[in-house]
Design a protein around this motif. Structure first.
Motif, PDB file in Angstrom:
ATOM      1  N   PRO A  69      25.026 -15.701 -11.859  1.00 29.44           N
ATOM      2  CA  PRO A  69      26.472 -15.333 -11.695  1.00 29.44           C
ATOM      3  C   PRO A  69      27.176 -15.949 -10.472  1.00 29.44           C
ATOM      4  O   PRO A  69      28.470 -16.280 -10.804  1.00 29.44           O
ATOM      5  N   ASN A  70      26.494 -15.871  -9.327  1.00 28.06           N
ATOM      6  CA  ASN A  70      27.004 -16.307  -8.396  1.00 28.06           C
ATOM      7  C   ASN A  70      27.577 -17.761  -8.184  1.00 28.06           C
ATOM      8  O   ASN A  70      28.095 -18.265  -7.289  1.00 28.06           O
ATOM      9  N   LYS A  71      27.159 -18.380  -9.399  1.00 22.00           N
ATOM     10  CA  LYS A  71      27.567 -20.052  -9.348  1.00 22.00           C
ATOM     11  C   LYS A  71      28.415 -20.355 -10.473  1.00 22.00           C
ATOM     12  O   LYS A  71      28.530 -21.292 -10.995  1.00 22.00           O
ATOM     13  N   THR A  72      28.947 -19.171 -11.053  1.00 23.77           N
ATOM     14  CA  THR A  72      29.976 -19.405 -12.160  1.00 23.77           C
ATOM     15  C   THR A  72      31.338 -18.816 -11.655  1.00 23.77           C
ATOM     16  O   THR A  72      31.331 -17.667 -11.282  1.00 23.77           O
ATOM     17  N   LEU A  73      32.258 -19.817 -11.487  1.00 25.60           N
ATOM     18  CA  LEU A  73      33.602 -19.222 -10.684  1.00 25.60           C
ATOM     19  C   LEU A  73      34.454 -18.627 -12.022  1.00 25.60           C
ATOM     20  O   LEU A  73      34.876 -19.069 -13.135  1.00 25.60           O
ATOM     21  N   VAL A  74      34.804 -17.280 -12.113  1.00 27.00           N
ATOM     22  CA  VAL A  74      35.508 -16.695 -13.050  1.00 27.00           C
ATOM     23  C   VAL A  74      37.013 -16.560 -12.384  1.00 27.00           C
ATOM     24  O   VAL A  74      37.241 -15.869 -11.142  1.00 27.00           O
ATOM     25  N   LEU A  75      38.053 -16.815 -13.091  1.00 27.94           N
ATOM     26  CA  LEU A  75      39.454 -16.896 -12.752  1.00 27.94           C
ATOM     27  C   LEU A  75      40.285 -16.248 -13.584  1.00 27.94           C
ATOM     28  O   LEU A  75      39.674 -15.840 -14.693  1.00 27.94           O
ATOM     29  N   LEU A  76      41.324 -15.444 -13.252  1.00 27.85           N
ATOM     30  CA  LEU A  76      42.251 -14.998 -14.032  1.00 27.85           C
ATOM     31  C   LEU A  76      43.492 -15.611 -13.733  1.00 27.85           C
ATOM     32  O   LEU A  76      44.108 -15.629 -12.716  1.00 27.85           O
ATOM     33  N   ASN A  77      44.078 -16.291 -14.802  1.00 32.69           N
ATOM     34  CA  ASN A  77      45.307 -17.104 -14.730  1.00 32.69           C
ATOM     35  C   ASN A  77      45.235 -18.209 -13.687  1.00 32.69           C
ATOM     36  O   ASN A  77      46.107 -18.736 -12.933  1.00 32.69           O
ATOM     37  N   GLY A  78      43.946 -18.799 -13.494  1.00 32.30           N
ATOM     38  CA  GLY A  78      43.880 -19.956 -12.540  1.00 32.30           C
ATOM     39  C   GLY A  78      43.594 -19.649 -11.337  1.00 32.30           C
ATOM     40  O   GLY A  78      43.417 -20.410 -10.521  1.00 32.30           O
ATOM     41  N   ARG A  79      43.700 -18.028 -11.066  1.00 29.26           N
ATOM     42  CA  ARG A  79      43.180 -17.789  -9.417  1.00 29.26           C
ATOM     43  C   ARG A  79      42.146 -16.828  -9.347  1.00 29.26           C
ATOM     44  O   ARG A  79      41.744 -16.133 -10.551  1.00 29.26           O
ATOM     45  N   ARG A  80      41.516 -16.570  -8.312  1.00 35.04           N
ATOM     46  CA  ARG A  80      40.343 -15.930  -8.021  1.00 35.04           C
ATOM     47  C   ARG A  80      40.694 -14.231  -8.134  1.00 35.04           C
ATOM     48  O   ARG A  80      41.778 -13.978  -7.845  1.00 35.04           O
ATOM     49  N   LEU A  81      39.731 -13.474  -8.642  1.00 35.25           N
ATOM     50  CA  LEU A  81      39.637 -12.013  -8.467  1.00 35.25           C
ATOM     51  C   LEU A  81      38.788 -11.747  -7.288  1.00 35.25           C
ATOM     52  O   LEU A  81      37.943 -12.743  -7.123  1.00 35.25           O
ATOM     53  N   ALA A  82      38.912 -10.615  -7.073  1.00 30.27           N
ATOM     54  CA  ALA A  82      38.089 -10.111  -6.082  1.00 30.27           C
ATOM     55  C   ALA A  82      36.676  -9.940  -6.883  1.00 30.27           C
ATOM     56  O   ALA A  82      36.721  -9.273  -7.666  1.00 30.27           O
ATOM     57  N   ASN A  83      35.519 -10.470  -5.992  1.00 31.79           N
ATOM     58  CA  ASN A  83      34.248 -10.399  -6.822  1.00 31.79           C
ATOM     59  C   ASN A  83      33.781  -8.683  -6.689  1.00 31.79           C
ATOM     60  O   ASN A  83      34.384  -7.843  -5.848  1.00 31.79           O
ATOM     61  N   ALA A  84      32.813  -8.227  -7.508  1.00 29.52           N
ATOM     62  CA  ALA A  84      32.293  -6.927  -7.678  1.00 29.52           C
ATOM     63  C   ALA A  84      31.870  -6.449  -6.498  1.00 29.52           C
ATOM     64  O   ALA A  84      30.973  -7.313  -5.730  1.00 29.52           O
ATOM     65  N   ALA A  85      32.263  -5.299  -6.000  1.00 32.06           N
ATOM     66  CA  ALA A  85      31.875  -4.890  -4.535  1.00 32.06           C
ATOM     67  C   ALA A  85      30.387  -4.614  -4.535  1.00 32.06           C
ATOM     68  O   ALA A  85      29.949  -4.766  -3.274  1.00 32.06           O
ATOM     69  N   PHE A  86      29.530  -4.456  -5.333  1.00 33.22           N
ATOM     70  CA  PHE A  86      28.349  -4.052  -5.228  1.00 33.22           C
ATOM     71  C   PHE A  86      27.459  -5.413  -5.538  1.00 33.22           C
ATOM     72  O   PHE A  86      26.114  -5.408  -5.454  1.00 33.22           O
TER      73      PHE A  86
END
Length: 896
Positions: A119-136
């Motif tokens: 999962p650390n090598k799949t970039l997930v975006l919301l409307n073309g911009r980054r979200l904060a990654n899961a805190a844990f």
């Protein structure tokens, strides 16, 4: 990211079922085709921004492979979470599902994993911009916080190492795109009822908006979405009910922390159990080797209870004819409640302060009248499971917030967009019930209040209630503040067309904090947090990229991109990308790309507090219980078939991952409304960041001798499973797509689509310079890479009626076949897995849409597996659907 402007008819996306495999081919022929119809419906050609490029253009199919899933399609088939939506994407090989939270802490919740690279090598975006990654986790987005009901579509860029979005996108990019504007008020409700007990779901969604952006100059809209799912118990499913005792799989696995307790007679130097000779108080305990084993996996919850709430609001203002400003806020949170067997207590049998001892004065000492049998008359060290305190219930909370201010439009001949964003992700792990104060348990055993061999007295029950520990033991927070800007325009004309140019950049501040509540965690040994320490980290990231789109000839187009990323803690990197698009004829198009990637270790991977927790599966100490036989100095109840401690956490010495990616593809359109595609991909990664699977450590104690940490008496203290750079990964394969919209008939409109992935290679190293091992169609490295996966969808519509049938298929693989499985069963194969989903919709009532369907139509159980790496036994919960057949209904009403 694709702008939501009205496209010319000839630039339509060919959607069939849930996946858009082809999107039209060449811009010039499409324009010519449009000009033939100008007298009928004159329309202005619009430039749009295609996923994978920052240059707007009049073309729908570019040099990069993009899959598009419309929200209407996945909601019709009953998908209720982002993870479920992506589970039908063939290139997504994830094993990070919500069910994987059972028995685990510090989890991401659920994550995407394109190409199976992590999962650390799949970039997930919301409307073309980054979200904060899961805190844990710190390196992946928790899919459970994606507001599914607010989505318009999902776009998956399968070409990795994007020079546009970030070179950490080695596996690919997933862009969740919400509705951009909305007017009116809509209410929808959905219910899902499984045929078998447990797992029922409900969803409530309210969306509304006012203002027409073109007429009024503004639009405000918001979405509130609520979703919940009940837990499923192992006893509710035949394939999970046997737990660790499944003769058909060669499994006879139990925990040495048993009920009734096993003991080690310190004076006599031998192990025993007062009930071993009489059957060990079934149904969950059984005799083995003169002691009792407890079938703990038969009494867990195999699917956790979940609850998700998402709120998103957006206001857009038209500054003038060409420019808009907007403000967007997202808040999403989810709770996951897990259920596992009662708390465990056990020591090393030395009689030290870490042991749980009963004295001869205890009324429960063997031979004193209540407990049968006899002992030497000296103290006994027990390995006990507190069944009378109930299941251990834990609750993980994850939330994300993002506030975004953005501008976009046209200025001075440049198309631009810019945004200032603040995103935050928070997580916590809490003890709800069933966790006991270890010191109180020691005292209760010594004082003769607690009975480790049988049912508790009223005083014992009262004592266990008072020993309960509740509250948050761990919490974490990640924060990202970013400023981005992109501008693009046509530079000049070449004979084949205009040269497009884009320039962009980003400034990003990342922060992470991990906090351990020792006031609680030190009381409960089974939390695995006693030895961990709070930690924090931060970094600054700056990025600059440029892109050129060059029409080399009428039939050949090139995309050239270059990106620089500078990290304040690991240095800078420059990564290029080259893509070609060749179309010798209107019906056929070739595409290819090459790029390099770079992924810095996340703040979590670097700074995660090291802490001990139990291994996911039981093992034999290779020194004191080799092959399951007690060696001199060994103790069966301590060293054989045990869940030992494992040290997990971050590593400040991690090096960045680097990659090379290559794709070569073909798209054909031999007939109108018929598109097929085939794309070859090849990815190589250096310095992969991961952990050595615990099964590998125990399977090769010579190679991993430095991973075993022992107590002074030689017993196993713990193994080391912290983050490391393992070595290299090399994977390749083919993505196949097919979409056919049949000609209209008197019986209605029909469509057929296929999204499939064939993996031809997946080799990895467990250490730099080591041998390459195979993970393709073989359980290894903590999971499996499936050789072939596909989703096929058949659609039909006629007037207000529509229906869909979907088949999801996965090939089989060689099972884990671990050392805890009987020798005769260590060569078994896991079978293939096929599920069918059906649905029908009716829109004949004014403002009302009704949908009903069945998920897993034939109630197909997940294929049997002898995997022991996760808490659910008998099948692999990371890949199989434990819910079974489920009926769902959905109603949506448009008020105005």
């Amino acid at each position: 990211m694709m702008k939501e402007r009205r496209l010319p008819h000839s630039l339509r996306m060919m959607f069939s079922g849930s996946v858009a495999v082809g999107l039209g081919l060449l811009a010039q022929p499409l324009q010519a085709q449009e000009s033939e119809k100008e007298e009928e419906a004159p329309q202005q050609m619009q430039r749009v921004e295609i996923t994978g490029s920052s240059i707007k253009r009049v073309a729908a199919e570019g040099a990069l492979p993009v899959t598009v899933i419309k929200a209407d399609d996945f909601t019709k088939l009953g998908s209720t979470t982002a993870a479920e939506v992506l589970s039908n994407i063939s290139g997504n090989q994830t094993n990070y599902t919500t069910s994987a939270n059972v028995g685990a802490g510090r989890t991401v919740g659920a994550a995407a994993d394109l190409r199976g690279l992590g999962p650390n090598k799949t970039l997930v975006l919301l409307n073309g911009r980054r979200l904060a990654n899961a805190a844990f986790d710190g390196s992946a987005v928790n899919l459970n916080v994606i507001p599914v009901a607010a989505l318009d579509r999902v776009e998956i860029l399968r070409d990795g190492a994007s020079a546009i979005y970030g070179t950490d996108a080695i596996g690919g990019v997933i862009n969740f795109i919400t509705k951009r504007s909305y007017t009116g008020l809509n209410l929808s409700m959905e219910g899902i009822a499984p045929k078998q007990s447990g797992g029922a779901e409900k969803r409530f969604n309210l969306s509304g908006g006012i203002g027409d952006l073109d007429k009024d100059g503004y639009n405000f809209f918001g979405v509130v979405d609520y979703h919940s799912q009940n837990a499923v118990k192992a006893s509710d499913r035949s394939f999970a009910a046997p737990g660790g005792r499944n003769p058909g799989l060669g499994m006879n696995i139990g925990s040495g922390n048993s009920y009734p307790a096993n003991y080690y007679d310190i004076d006599a130097g031998q192990s025993g159990n007062p009930y071993a000779g009489s059957g060990c108080k079934p149904p969950y305990a059984f005799a083995q080797g003169g002691v009792c084993r407890y079938n703990s996996q038969a009494v867990i919850g195999i699917v956790p209870k979940t609850e998700e709430i998402a709120v998103i609001g957006k206001g857009t203002f038209k500054l003038d004819a060409d420019n808009t400003a907007s403000i967007e806020y997202l808040h999403a949170q989810n709770k996951i409640k897990t259920y596992v067997a009662g708390d465990v207590f056990g020591g090393d049998g030395s009689g030290s302060g870490s042991d749980y001892l009963i004295n001869p004065s205890s009324p429960y000492y063997p031979g004193n009248g209540i407990t049968p049998g006899s002992a030497s008359g000296g103290p006994l060290s027990v390995n006990w499971r507190s069944v009378d305190a109930g299941q251990r219930v834990g609750e993980s909370k994850n939330s994300t917030d993002r506030l975004l201010f953005s501008l976009d439009g046209t200025l001075g001949g440049w198309d631009y967009k810019t945004g200032l964003a603040y995103a935050m992700s928070k997580a916590s792990d809490a003890l709800v019930s069933g966790y006991l104060d270890s010191n109180m348990v020691r005292e209760g055993l010594l004082n003769g209040i607690l009975n480790p061999f049988g049912a508790q007295s009223a005083a014992g029950i009262d004592y266990l209630n008072r020993a309960q520990v509740r509250g948050v033991t761990l919490d974490a927070k990640t924060q990202v503040t970013s400023l981005d800007f992109t501008a693009s325009r046509e530079l000049f004309q070449l004979p084949a067309g205009p040269v497009g140019f884009a320039l962009g950049g980003e400034l990003r501040r990342e922060q992470a904090n991990f906090n351990v509540n020792h006031a609680l965690s030190d009381l409960v040994e089974s939390t695995g947090s006693q030895d961990s320490k709070s930690a924090s980290g931060s970094r600054n990231v700056k990025a600059l990229f440029t892109e050129l789109n060059v029409p080399v000839a009428k039939t050949l187009e090139a995309q050239l991109a270059l990106r620089y990323d500078g990290y304040s803690d690991v240095g800078g990197t420059v990564n290029p990308k080259v893509a070609l698009r060749f179309q010798p004829a209107r019906e056929i198009m070739f595409r290819s790309s090459y790029s390099t990637g770079f992924r810095a270790p996340s703040l979590y991977e670097l700074n995660d507090p090291n802490a001990k927790t139990y291994t996911a599966a039981p093992y034999n100490d290779p020194l004191l219980c080799p092959g399951g036989s007690v060696a001199p100095g060994g103790i069966a109840a301590r060293d054989c078939g045990q869940q030992f401690f494992k040290m997990q956490g971050g590593n400040k010495n991690l090096q960045p991952e680097k990659s090379n990616s290559f794709t070569l593809g073909l798209v054909i359109e031999p007939l109108p409304n018929l598109t097929a595609s085939a794309d070859y991909w090849n990815i190589k990664i250096k310095n992969q960041i991961s952990v050595i699977p615990e099964n590998d450590i125990f399977a090769d104690p010579v190679k991993y001798a430095d991973k075993f940490v022992r107590n002074p008496d030689g017993s196993l203290s713990h193994i080391i499973g912290t983050n490391v750079n393992l070595g290299n990964v090399h994977t390749s394969g083919f993505d196949l797509g097919f979409a056919w919209r049949l000609p209209k008939t008197a019986w209605g409109n029909f469509g057929l689509s296929l999204d499939g992935t064939y993996v031809s290679q997946y080799d990895y190293q467990t250490e730099a310079g080591g041998d390459y091992l195979n993970n393709l169609a073989v359980y290894a490295n903590g999971g499996v890479i499936f050789r072939w996966r596909h989703a096929t969808t058949f659609n039909w519509s006629r007037g207000p009626w529509s229906a869909a049938v979907q088949q999801v298929y996965t090939t089989g693989y060689r099972d884990q076949n671990g050392s805890q499985v009987a020798e005769a069963y260590r060569n078994r194969q896991v079978g293939s897995y096929t599920r069918y989903n059906v649905s029908g919709s009716y829109t004949g009532f004014k403002n009302l849409t009704l949908t009903a369907g069945i998920k897993n139509l034939f109630n197909t159980d997940p294929p049997a597996s002898n995997v022991t790496d996760n808490f659910q036994y008998g099948y692999d919960a990371r890949y199989g659907d434990a819910i079974g057949r489920a009926f769902f209904v959905r109603a949506g009403y448009q008020f105005f």
